[in-house]
Design an enzyme around this catalytic site. Sequence first.
Site, PDB file in Angstrom:
ATOM      1  N   LYS A   1       4.591  32.206   0.683  1.00  0.00           N
ATOM      2  CA  LYS A   1       5.285  31.576   1.765  1.00  0.00           C
ATOM      3  C   LYS A   1       6.003  32.379   2.471  1.00  0.00           C
ATOM      4  CE  LYS A   1       9.209  28.362   2.454  1.00  0.00           C
ATOM      5  NZ  LYS A   1      10.109  29.413   2.878  1.00  0.00           N
ATOM      6  N   ASN A   2       6.893  33.338   1.974  1.00  0.00           N
ATOM      7  CA  ASN A   2       7.805  33.999   2.884  1.00  0.00           C
ATOM      8  C   ASN A   2       7.070  35.180   3.612  1.00  0.00           C
ATOM      9  OD1 ASN A   2      10.146  32.271   1.983  1.00  0.00           O
ATOM     10  ND2 ASN A   2      10.575  33.716   0.226  1.00  0.00           N
TER      11      ASN A   2
ATOM     12  N   CYS B   1      16.941  23.817   4.980  1.00  0.00           N
ATOM     13  CA  CYS B   1      17.642  23.262   4.024  1.00  0.00           C
ATOM     14  C   CYS B   1      19.182  23.495   3.915  1.00  0.00           C
ATOM     15  CB  CYS B   1      17.052  23.861   2.582  1.00  0.00           C
ATOM     16  SG  CYS B   1      15.232  23.509   2.238  1.00  0.00           S
TER      17      CYS B   1
ATOM     18  N   ARG C   1      24.110  29.677   7.825  1.00  0.00           N
ATOM     19  CA  ARG C   1      22.917  30.758   7.991  1.00  0.00           C
ATOM     20  C   ARG C   1      22.865  30.983   9.318  1.00  0.00           C
ATOM     21  NH1 ARG C   1      18.286  27.736   4.461  1.00  0.00           N
ATOM     22  NH2 ARG C   1      17.355  29.869   4.476  1.00  0.00           N
ATOM     23  N   PRO C   2      23.843  31.909   9.705  1.00  0.00           N
ATOM     24  CA  PRO C   2      23.803  32.441  11.001  1.00  0.00           C
ATOM     25  C   PRO C   2      22.795  33.387  11.400  1.00  0.00           C
ATOM     26  CG  PRO C   2      25.403  33.447   9.634  1.00  0.00           C
ATOM     27  CD  PRO C   2      24.901  32.736   8.853  1.00  0.00           C
TER      28      PRO C   2
ATOM     29  N   ASP D   1      16.233  32.520  -4.730  1.00  0.00           N
ATOM     30  CA  ASP D   1      15.269  31.478  -4.855  1.00  0.00           C
ATOM     31  C   ASP D   1      14.539  31.242  -6.155  1.00  0.00           C
ATOM     32  OD1 ASP D   1      15.151  31.099  -1.880  1.00  0.00           O
ATOM     33  OD2 ASP D   1      13.255  32.111  -1.587  1.00  0.00           O
TER      34      ASP D   1
ATOM     35  N   ARG E   1       6.903  21.988   0.904  1.00  0.00           N
ATOM     36  CA  ARG E   1       7.101  22.887   1.922  1.00  0.00           C
ATOM     37  C   ARG E   1       6.661  24.400   1.388  1.00  0.00           C
ATOM     38  NH1 ARG E   1      11.867  23.712   2.540  1.00  0.00           N
ATOM     39  NH2 ARG E   1      11.096  25.633   3.816  1.00  0.00           N
TER      40      ARG E   1
END
Length: 430
Positions: free
Chosen positions: A22-23, A117, A122-123, A305, A397
Amino acid sequence: MDKFFITGGIPLRGEVTIGGAKNAVVAILPATILAEDVCRIENIPNISDVSAMIEILSIMGAHVKYINKNTVEIDTRFINSYVVEHDLTKQLRASYYLIGALLGRFNRAEVANPGGCYLGVRPIDQHIKGFEALGAKVITDNSIVNAKADKLLGNSIYLDVVSVGATINCMLAAVKAEGLTIIENAAKEPHIVDLANFLNTMGADVRGAGTDIIKIRGVKKLHGCEYSIIPDQIEAGTYMVAAAATKGDVLVKNVIPKHLESITAKLIECGVLVDEFDDSIRVRMNRRPSKCNIKTMPHPGFPTDMQPQFTVLLSQARGLSVISESVWDNRFRYVEQLTSMGAVIHVGGKTAVVEGVDGLNHAVVRADDLRAGAAMMIAAFIAKGTTEIGDIYHIERGYENVVEKFRSLGAVIERREFPDDDQRIQMGAG
């Protein structure tokens, strides 16, 4: 609103094949914009994040053709806009990679802030720092990121924190920039290497991916290619932990064992039997796990994760385990769900102390985010009785054919549809 109903207490046994990462794919799909040509991507996982990204590319003008369920051809020659609307970007966190790709192709990008999420702040300040180093002017106004450059020029970029997202976005923006770009303190995850290999297959000159210094010499033009996505490290780790937690015996196929070393090491520390082969790993367990301590770290450390899934395993261990989260501020939100099932976990800040118990009880729980959802599934496989899991869209997802795969291992899992009255609109990424 769909829900999972899982009847637990059954050891998982058999074989499961892991899909594409996925990533990696959520970075590689935007990278096709840079080719202005046809790219054939294989081993694409059948997950909603992929569907969302392909929809975005299609709306922008790309011609997309599915060869089969895991192979797609993307022709990006006809993309003529550098604007991506919020209704599209809110569906997945990785939509911010469109900024780097569009900036690299058009020297312009106008992309709404992505969804996500909620794992804490999460800048994208490090992304912006990289774009500005390459000569772009970046303005964020009303949740729209607007980046513009007369010309992108190679430069040195030092990331103040190790950031996968910023590393990828800087790579995307730099591959066609004039001159040499050096990214220092770069992330080293396998999907960073996979993106670099894909870019190089398109004609880029990217070196050092997998180390903390990546050097990119800009090229004037890229071209289409054929490429196969690497196996998903986190999907593999999730099935490995599920096998151990249920005292099962599972052969996890289509993996790169080296990518799983940090997970394997902790499983072995817990007393799990792990056998490595060329492209598969067998995980066996016949007793309660031993305690162990975990600290999440950027690759090659233990991946954040995998933290929720491993916490479920440690909730069954003999003794006290300590889990330290060093990546996200709010990753322990799921603990409330686990304690409702009988787990004994005490959270203070970014540390959780897990007091092992012998078994869990069924409950009504939810998937707070993608990996928390996977953890809830593992907890349900352990628990006595039937557990109901809501907000399962988070799970789908990132996990391909998750119901079918777990059923093939003997899990009793049913998916049921309910009216959408209480379904949350918010989508996310993780």
